[in-house]
Motif scaffolding. Structure first.
Motif, PDB file in Angstrom:
ATOM      1  N   ALA A 183      60.207  54.741  42.719  1.00 12.88           N
ATOM      2  CA  ALA A 183      60.985  55.450  43.152  1.00 12.88           C
ATOM      3  C   ALA A 183      62.377  55.055  43.130  1.00 12.88           C
ATOM      4  O   ALA A 183      62.590  53.697  43.026  1.00 12.88           O
ATOM      5  CB  ALA A 183      60.606  55.935  45.080  1.00 12.88           C
ATOM      6  N   SER A 236      57.048  55.826  55.982  1.00 18.88           N
ATOM      7  CA  SER A 236      56.009  56.687  55.299  1.00 18.88           C
ATOM      8  C   SER A 236      54.718  56.349  55.925  1.00 18.88           C
ATOM      9  O   SER A 236      54.409  55.377  56.567  1.00 18.88           O
ATOM     10  CB  SER A 236      56.258  56.252  53.789  1.00 18.88           C
ATOM     11  OG  SER A 236      57.313  56.152  53.442  1.00 18.88           O
ATOM     12  N   ALA A 282      63.434  52.231  45.189  1.00 17.97           N
ATOM     13  CA  ALA A 282      62.656  51.132  45.421  1.00 17.97           C
ATOM     14  C   ALA A 282      63.380  49.839  44.901  1.00 17.97           C
ATOM     15  O   ALA A 282      64.108  49.990  43.909  1.00 17.97           O
ATOM     16  CB  ALA A 282      61.270  51.032  44.529  1.00 17.97           C
ATOM     17  N   GLY A 335      57.332  45.672  41.621  1.00 13.93           N
ATOM     18  CA  GLY A 335      55.866  46.055  41.210  1.00 13.93           C
ATOM     19  C   GLY A 335      56.192  46.804  39.861  1.00 13.93           C
ATOM     20  O   GLY A 335      57.144  47.021  39.431  1.00 13.93           O
ATOM     21  N   PHE A 364      55.353  55.028  38.077  1.00 14.22           N
ATOM     22  CA  PHE A 364      56.645  55.311  38.798  1.00 14.22           C
ATOM     23  C   PHE A 364      57.014  54.589  39.760  1.00 14.22           C
ATOM     24  O   PHE A 364      56.184  54.067  40.754  1.00 14.22           O
ATOM     25  CB  PHE A 364      56.016  56.837  39.170  1.00 14.22           C
ATOM     26  CG  PHE A 364      57.148  57.402  40.175  1.00 14.22           C
ATOM     27  CD1 PHE A 364      58.200  58.108  39.215  1.00 14.22           C
ATOM     28  CD2 PHE A 364      57.167  57.232  41.446  1.00 14.22           C
ATOM     29  CE1 PHE A 364      59.262  58.832  39.924  1.00 14.22           C
ATOM     30  CE2 PHE A 364      58.486  57.811  42.181  1.00 14.22           C
ATOM     31  CZ  PHE A 364      59.596  58.659  41.486  1.00 14.22           C
TER      32      PHE A 364
HETATM   33  P1  ADP Z   1      54.836  49.107  43.301  1.00 14.00           P
HETATM   34  O1  ADP Z   1      54.685  49.180  44.416  1.00 14.00           O
HETATM   35  O2  ADP Z   1      54.104  47.956  42.365  1.00 14.00           O
HETATM   36  O3  ADP Z   1      56.116  49.563  42.575  1.00 14.00           O
HETATM   37  P2  ADP Z   1      53.312  51.343  43.805  1.00 14.00           P
HETATM   38  O4  ADP Z   1      52.366  52.309  42.657  1.00 14.00           O
HETATM   39  O5  ADP Z   1      52.397  50.728  44.568  1.00 14.00           O
HETATM   40  O6  ADP Z   1      54.013  50.246  42.663  1.00 14.00           O
HETATM   41  O7  ADP Z   1      54.155  52.258  44.363  1.00 14.00           O
HETATM   42  C1  ADP Z   1      55.031  52.911  43.687  1.00 14.00           C
HETATM   43  C2  ADP Z   1      56.358  53.201  44.189  1.00 14.00           C
HETATM   44  O8  ADP Z   1      56.213  53.988  45.339  1.00 14.00           O
HETATM   45  C3  ADP Z   1      56.904  52.165  44.477  1.00 14.00           C
HETATM   46  O9  ADP Z   1      57.549  51.392  43.589  1.00 14.00           O
HETATM   47  C4  ADP Z   1      57.972  52.533  45.694  1.00 14.00           C
HETATM   48  O10 ADP Z   1      59.203  53.162  45.322  1.00 14.00           O
HETATM   49  C5  ADP Z   1      57.180  53.566  46.244  1.00 14.00           C
HETATM   50  N1  ADP Z   1      56.275  53.402  47.497  1.00 14.00           N
HETATM   51  C6  ADP Z   1      55.352  52.903  47.559  1.00 14.00           C
HETATM   52  N2  ADP Z   1      54.790  52.852  48.945  1.00 14.00           N
HETATM   53  C7  ADP Z   1      55.905  52.924  49.769  1.00 14.00           C
HETATM   54  C8  ADP Z   1      56.292  52.740  51.307  1.00 14.00           C
HETATM   55  N3  ADP Z   1      55.149  52.425  51.973  1.00 14.00           N
HETATM   56  N4  ADP Z   1      57.357  53.107  51.453  1.00 14.00           N
HETATM   57  C9  ADP Z   1      58.202  53.310  50.500  1.00 14.00           C
HETATM   58  N5  ADP Z   1      58.161  53.445  49.194  1.00 14.00           N
HETATM   59  C10 ADP Z   1      56.969  53.190  48.849  1.00 14.00           C
END
Ligand code: ADP
Length: 725
Positions: A676, A715, A679, A686, A674
């Motif tokens: 967001a 966050s 992102a 990622g 997943f």
């Molecule tokens: P990645 O970062 O590799 O995409 P993660 O599982 O670590 O995978 O995070 C999943 C998603 O959560 C991210 O793609 C991002 O959309 C959201 N996310 C994670 N950490 C944050 C943060 N600190 N601020 C905003 N969005 C975040």
């Protein structure tokens, strides 16, 4: 008193001087009475017997000069024989006359005499009693008779009287007279002429009031005519036969029924009628025998059924005819019962047919009932008032009832929740006569109020043979299971489609992510090769950059491997006491902010927070959270790591001031692959596996992970872990 009188009064010596008159005249009371009468001013006449002869006395009062009553003087006269005889005759005559008049008056009728002009010269006293008109009036009015006879009858009266006059013999006739009170009296007159010297001189007669007899006769005649009319009009043929075997009476119907000729009937011979009638029957000999048996004066009442050759059936009833107690003959009455019999046979046939039909109907009904009641679908018949006429168990069970409890109840009473859905449809079917088939309905029923169930419902109009719609048949098929299966299928399909799209996304992201480090890696290696070929000293930053890209690749590959292990349940933890402050320091030493725009802050309590866990995996979690905080705060800002104790737990927070996470995305945050919506795709992308792996690691340590976030504000990811005690 002279001597003669004294002697007549019974005094032997005529010596009565000084004696009272009463005493002297004790034997001649009639003379004493005459004396008394004279003394009191009356007529002193008397007649009676003396000692030896008949005497008559004349007594006169003697008055003085002053008119004073002095006494009385009686003169006695001896009566001769002739005078005595004449008086006796006269007395006898008046006695006879009196008796005669009494006799005449005692006759219950008017005795009368009239002259040649019909003027009454004598009427007896009954005249007044019978007609209320005094006898004197009868005699006084010369035309009394003519005026008091009913005008219609006068000519007849006149002619009868004249005949009696002329012929000199008695005549008898009846006529009406008008009484004083206006009523009409029927009189029977007996008139005769009184002849003198061979010539009629007077009319004499007797009138007797016969009004009552006359009325009785009229009543009798009326009753007779009613009886006759009834006799002739009844449907039964009736014949009466006397003991002498002669026909006393019969009606037309009898004659017609048996086809008997006028000649036979007029002969009145019962035997002839029997002989003529017998051949009409199917068994003449038996018929004749039966009649003869019944005939001999018997008290018996018999009823026979007689079949005729022409197909008719007669019912004959025979009974004695009586006058008082005596049997004087016998009556036979015959009724044509052909139609009755046919109707009876037909009725019986119809009854049997109806019975059979009913049995068949009951049988089919029982079959239908069984079928209906055990059918796996809900069935019901509903009338125009929307009441259940019939309902089976399957449908009744939806309402949480037995089928018998529902009969006569309305559909609304039985299922109030859904009534407003199906009532209009039912009414529509009954109004239009057009069925509604296979309608999908969903709702809550009384039997399972919390469960949403689904049905396929059809309504069919129920018609009478003449076509009128009297109600409807409802067929309700439960499709909840099918519905759920379909929903499940749809869900799975959606999931599969999502999975495919996730996979496709993943493949493209993974390809992109894996490819991204390769280009700079290749570049740095080529630079290093060129430098080595040219004999230049190797630039160490190329090696570092190449190694960084290799690290990035290996992180990606490790994440993929970890996710696969988690899915397969093969992610192993090696547990040992881990002091979180020391761990944080190690991680912070390794983790470098991506650019210089980030400020990293760290805060931890002085006392050690020790948890039991896998050191490497916990470090992986901290690294991931810190890297995300940098990654998703592209324009810099403060990233703050805080360790604190929260009761029996350690609380780790990683706070950033980055892009935040949209509300609708948060629940999916810890799912595999997943990312967001907000992102960024390039730059520091990622695989969407980091948080998924983090949650699995933390939960397997008995902790929790969650996020407080606001889009555009930043966050804070928080993790709790049970502290070792
Ligand atoms: P990645 O970062 O590799 O995409 P993660 O599982 O670590 O995978 O995070 C999943 C998603 O959560 C991210 O793609 C991002 O959309 C959201 N996310 C994670 N950490 C944050 C943060 N600190 N601020 C905003 N969005 C975040």
């Amino acid at each position: 008193m002279d001597t003669v009188l004294a002697l007549s009064a019974g005094w032997k010596h005529g010596d009565v001087g000084g004696r009272a008159a009463d005493e002297v005249l004790a034997r001649m009371p009639w003379l004493a009475r005459a004396l008394e009468a004279a003394l009191s001013g009356g007529q002193g006449l008397g007649e009676g017997s003396g000692e030896s002869q008949r005497l008559r006395a004349l007594v006169l009062a003697v008055h003085g000069d002053d008119d004073q009553l002095l006494g009385a003087c009686a003169r006695l006269q001896t009566l001769g024989l002739e005078e005595v005889a004449r008086d006796a005759l006269s007395a006898e005559l008046s006695r006879v006359r009196k008796r005669y008049e009494d006799f005449i008056d005692s006759i219950d009728g008017i005795v009368w005499e009239a002259d040649a002009e019909f003027r009454f010269t004598f009427v007896s006293k009954q005249a007044e009693r019978l007609l209320g008109i005094p006898a004197e009036q009868w005699l006084r009015q010369p035309d009394f008779w003519a005026r008091h006879v009913h005008p219609d009858d006068w000519p007849g009266v006149l002619s009868s009287c004249l005949s009696a006059w002329r012929q000199g013999r008695p005549h008898e006739f009846e006529y009406r007279m008008l009484a004083a009170d206006g009523h009409i009296a029927w009189m029977r007159a007996h008139v005769t002429a009184v002849m003198e010297d061979g010539r009629p001189m007077r009319l004499r007669g007797l009138m007797v009031d016969v009004t009552e007899q006359r009325q009785a006769r009229e009543r009798l005649e009326h009753a007779h005519s009613v009886l006759r009319a009834t006799f002739d009009s009844i449907g039964d043929g009736v014949v009466l036969v006397g003991l002498d075997q002669r026909i006393i009476a019969f009606n037309k119907r009898f004659q017609l029924m048996w086809g008997l000729s006028d000649e036979v009937m007029e002969s009145r011979v019962a035997q002839r009628a029997l002989e003529s009638a017998a051949p009409l029957t199917r068994d003449p000999a038996r018929f004749v025998r039966r009649i003869q048996d019944q005939y001999f004066p018997s008290e018996e009442i018999t009823v026979d059924s007689i079949e005729l050759r022409d197909g008719r059936v007669l019912e004959g009833t025979s009974l004695p005819q009586r006058v008082g107690d005596a049997v004087i003959g016998r009556v036979w009455s015959y009724r044509d019962v052909t139609e009755e019999r046919r109707a009876k046979v037909e009725r019986e046939r119809l009854l049997v047919a109806e019975q059979n039909a009913r049995e068949r109907a009951e049988e089919s009904f029982a079959l239908l009932d069984t079928f209906l009641n055990h059918a796996p679908v809900g069935l019901a018949f509903i009338n125009r008032e929307l009441r259940y006429l019939r309902i089976n168990d399957a449908l009744a069970s939806l309402h949480g009832r037995k089928r018998d409890e529902e009969l006569g109840r309305t559909v609304r009473e039985m299922n109030p929740n859904m009534a407003s859905i199906f009532e209009p449809l039912m009414l529509q079917v009954m109004e239009t006569g057009i069925p509604l088939s296979d309608m999908e309905m969903s709702g809550h029923v009384p039997a399972t109020p919390d469960e949403l169930r689904h049905w396929r419902v059809s309504y069919y109009p129920v018609r009478t043979p003449s076509g009128g719609v009297v109600g409807l048949g409802a067929v309700v098929v439960e499709v909840t299971a099918e519905h759920r299966a379909r929903q499940e299928r749809e869900r799975l399909l959606k999931e599969a489609q999502e999975a495919i799209s996730v996979r496709d996304d993943f493949l493209s992201i993974a390809a992109h992510e894996l490819k991204t480090p390769l280009t700079p890696l290749k570049l740095h290696l080529q630079m290093m090769k060129q430098q080595s070929t040219a004999g230049h000293a190797r630039q160490p930053h190329h090696v570092d950059k190449a190694l960084a890209q290799v690290t990035r690749l290996s992180v990606l590959i490790h994440d993929l491997l970890d996710a696969t292990r988690i899915e397969a349940g093969r992610l192993e933890l090696r547990r040992e006491p881990v002091e979180l402050q020391a761990l944080a320091n190690e991680v912070l030493a390794e983790t470098r902010p991506l650019g210089h725009q980030h400020t990293l802050e760290y805060e931890a309590p002085p006392e050690p927070l020790v948890v039991k866990g896998d050191r490497g995996r916990l470090a992986q979690v901290l690294t991931n959270l810190l890297e995300n905080a940098f990654k998703y705060s592209p324009s810099g800002g403060v990233v703050r790591l805080t360790l604190e104790r929260d009761g029996a737990q350690a609380l780790i927070s990683v706070k950033d001031t980055g892009i935040g996470i949209p509300e609708d995305q948060r629940e999916h945050l810890f799912q595999r692959f997943f990312r967001a919506r907000n992102a960024p795709i390039s730059g520091f992308g990622g695989l969407g596996l980091g948080l998924y792996i983090c949650r699995d690691i933390i939960e397997r340590h008995g902790g929790h992970i969650w996020v407080d976030t606001e889009v555009g504000q930043g966050s804070t990811f928080r993790v709790t872990l049970p502290l070792e005690t």
